[in-house]
Structure formats: C-alpha cells, structure tokens
Design an enzyme around this catalytic site. Structure first.
Site, PDB file in Angstrom:
ATOM      1  N   SER A 131       0.804  -1.222   0.000  1.00  0.00           N
ATOM      2  CA  SER A 131       0.000   0.000   0.000  1.00  0.00           C
ATOM      3  C   SER A 131       0.834   1.268   0.000  1.00  0.00           C
ATOM      4  O   SER A 131       1.924   1.316   0.589  1.00  0.00           O
ATOM      5  CB  SER A 131      -0.908   0.029   1.239  1.00  0.00           C
ATOM      6  N   HIS A 135      -7.169   0.140   6.319  1.00  0.00           N
ATOM      7  CA  HIS A 135      -6.752  -1.244   6.530  1.00  0.00           C
ATOM      8  C   HIS A 135      -6.695  -1.620   8.010  1.00  0.00           C
ATOM      9  O   HIS A 135      -7.150  -2.695   8.405  1.00  0.00           O
ATOM     10  CB  HIS A 135      -5.400  -1.498   5.854  1.00  0.00           C
TER      11      HIS A 135
END
Length: 424
Positions: free
Chosen positions: A293, A362
C-alpha cells in the site's frame, strides 16, 4: 413546506415552461402522486428533463431539492412533544416519521425511472464541489448518502471476477477508474489480468455495467516489497500459471473506488474479506493475504513536522529536496534508516489523531501493520507522497476481529519488525 402549484397529468407535456421550472413542477407532481404507474411516468419525464438541463439548471434544481422539501415544522414539533411526554416506542416511531424529510421520498420516486440510480449518483458527485460554499446542499447530500447506504448494502452487491473475457466496455472502465497505479493501455491491463493475477469488482443490479469498486491482486511467493515486479509485463502465460500454482501469498496492490457519488458508502472491507475467501477456495496453498500500500499522507506530515524547527531530524530537509536522491545509492542509503523510523512513527500514531487514510482503512478493517518497505514505489507519485516508501498490511483471518477491536480502543497492532524501527 412551500411548493410550486401542482400540475395534472395532462399538463405534463407542457413545454412552454423554462426547463428548470418544468423540472421543479414535475418534482412537485411526482411527490403528490399516489398511483405507482403514474408516478413511474412522471419520474421518467422528470429524468428526461433533468438530463437536458445545463450545469446552471442542474445546480438550480439541486438547490430546489435542498431548500423546499423540509419536514413539516408543526407536525415535527407535535411529535417531539408527544415523545417527551410519554417516551413510548410508538411515539418514537411517530417522531421518526415526522422528522423524515419529504425530500427523501421524492428521491426514492425519482429512482423509479430507468437510469434514476445513476442520475442520483451523478447528482451527489456534482454537488460535492459546492458543499463548502453552499452549506444548504449538505441536506441533500446527507439524504442521498442515507438512501445509498440502503440501496447499496451487501445484499444487493454482486462480486465478479474481471478477466480478459470480460466485456470491453467494463475493461475500459478499469483503465479509466484505476486510482493507485495507472494502467497504461491495453497491454498493461492484459498483464494485470494474467494467470498469476486476479481482479475482482462489486457490481449492483441498477448499474450492471459499472463497477463500484475493484481490487487487483498478485499471486506471489513471500511478501512483495516493491511495485515494479508486480507491474512487470515480461512474464508469458505459461510461466504465470506456474507462478500462481507455487504462490503462497496474495498481495492486494490496488483498490479503486469507481463512483465518486458513492463516497462514504463502505465497500472495501466487504470486498477484501470476500476476495480472501474466493482466493482461498481457488488456491488452497495460499497462507498469507497482504497489501502493498501507498502512504499518501506521509510526506505532507513530515514536511510540516520538520518545518517547525527544533526537530533533530530537520537536517534531512535539504537532502530530501535534492532532485533524484532516490537514484543515488549513496544518498538514499543515508536517508533510509531515519525515514523508515519516521514513517513507523507516523503510522503508529493514536487512531484518534488524523492518521493516514490508507492506514485507517486497513487497520480499521482488522489488518496488522506488518512491514515498511524502502523505495517500494519510486514513481513520481510514490516519491511525491511518501519518498517511495510502501507498507504491507497483513490480513490474518484468525485475528482480524481482535485487531479491529484493538484499533477502536486506540492500539495499532504491528509486527516486531515495525517495533524495531520505532526503537531505532
């Protein structure tokens, strides 16, 4: 509630009115209709008129919706007084009905027209840029969001795998909507749909050819720490199939929301969890599910921190501002340790602070902060956002709920590797 005079069904073909005025009268008529068949007809006519309005006309209609269709104040006050007097469930239900603005029912009826859902999504997308300057539009925005949360709940969503056999119209939308790592044409897209890659998207019956959100996945061995190998276009299909068969890790490397008008409606958490189950069923040998990410807020945060002065790391600023330092091994190695340490601090701040949006997504979904990777993305965007640093967030199926609860309580669950960076 102040409404323009209503029209009869025979008046609906009247074309003498200015387009905006006709749209307003059709809206008022639609709300007054008791017949479902007649309401569908009026909704279709209103949809056609709205489709012909220019930007100024659409804005005028949006203001009309936001200002004219308010709850009846006398009825609301009476319902509130009755609830305060006896506090019964019946009184609470009556209060809720009185507080429900007629605007929401009008929006539901507009949705009866073919294409109505897409038009309302486009309306919410369009008013987004006006909310700060025109607070009254926040009422309309809130009502649309409230309705979308019901219309786009999990029961209506369909998960589909996207592959090279998917209709070209949908594939074109993937190229257009990719928001993390640009898809550079059809060859690039074909690589991302290769046998060692997977792409899944949520669709809705009201928007059959429009993905709502999609995720791209790479099947690899071990945690991927950099983007270039994942975006490589060199692998032939036979080799890619063999790589998929050997893979022990699924890397979620791009998640893109496609409909700006659905902002604030959460799909990502559902998407990741369902895709994990799909992948586990297809590839039983997979043992890890992780992201690779970006960290879009890191550079801004660090710049603000170092600019305050007095920070022992302020000496980094001149080096970070030198062009191309990431391509010079000597320069980049000097910056590696301090930047990784600072990034670890940034990502482990209390969740109550405005933390990185990708991290919040997340970690809030129950992932663990697993690893911080040096120069994982040295593209111009990667350098601009986070000095090229990327993160692995690990989704462990057994600990997702515990991690989520810890995040809610203010704890960032992280690996020993991240702890070591914090102590460096």
């Amino acid at each position: 509630m102040t409404l323009v005079s209503l029209m009869t069904s025979s008046d609906l073909s009247n074309t003498q009115l200015a387009p905006l005025d006709r749209a307003k009268q059709l809206a008022a008529t639609l709300l007054s209709e008791r017949s479902e068949a007649s309401g569908a007809l009026v909704a279709r006519q209103l949809h056609e008129v709205l489709g012909a309005l220019d930007a100024a006309g659409r804005h005028g209609f949006q203001r009309y919706l936001a200002t004219e269709f308010q709850p009846d104040r006398a009825a609301l006050r009476g319902a509130a007084e009755r609830y305060l007097a006896d506090g019964t469930a019946e009184a609470a239900a009556a209060l809720a009905r009185a507080a429900d603005p007629p605007r929401q029912e009008l929006l539901r009826r507009i949705n009866m027209a073919l294409g109505g859902t897409g038009a309302l999504i486009a309306m919410r997308s369009e008013i987004a840029s006006c909310l700060r300057g025109e607070p009254v539009l926040k009422l309309l925005d809130a009502d649309l969001k409230h309705l979308f949360a019901s219309w786009f709940n999990r029961g209506f969503l369909e998960l589909r795998r996207i592959d090279w056999q998917t209709p070209a119209a949908v594939l074109e939308k993937l190229i257009a909507y990719e928001a993390v790592h640009e898809i550079k044409g059809w060859d690039d897209l074909r690589r991302r749909l290769a046998p060692d890659r997977r792409c899944f998207a949520f669709f809705h019956p009201a928007l059959p050819g429009e993905p709502l959100i999609f995720v791209e996945v790479a099947l690899v061995q071990g945690l991927a720490t950099a983007m270039p190998p994942l975006l490589s276009r060199e692998t032939d299909e036979d080799t890619a199939r063999a790589q998929a068969a050997r893979a022990d890790t699924a890397i979620f490397y791009s998640i893109s929301n496609c409909q700006d008008g659905l902002r604030g409606i959460s799909f990502g958490n559902l998407l990741i969890k369902q895709v994990v189950e799909e992948l586990k069923a297809e590839f039983p040998q997979l043992t890890r599910f992780s992201t690779l990410s970006p960290i879009p807020g890191f550079r801004r945060w660090l710049g603000q921190r170092l600019a305050k002065g007095g920070d022992p790391d302020a000496a980094l600023l001149p080096q970070l501002e030198s062009d191309g330092w990431w391509n010079d091994p000597t320069q980049s190695e000097k910056l590696r340790a301090p930047l990784l340490r600072l990034c670890a601090r940034y990502l482990t701040r209390q969740p109550s602070i405005r933390i990185d949006p990708v991290a919040r997504f997340h970690l809030g979904n129950g992932a663990r902060l697993e690893r911080i990777n040096w120069l994982g993305d040295s593209s111009p965007r990667g350098i601009q956002e986070s000095f090229g640093i990327m993160v692995n967030y690990l989704y462990d199926r057994e600990s997702i709920e515990d991690n989520h609860k810890a995040f809610v309580r203010g704890t960032i669950v992280r690996s020993p590797d991240v702890d070591a960076l914090l102590q460096a």
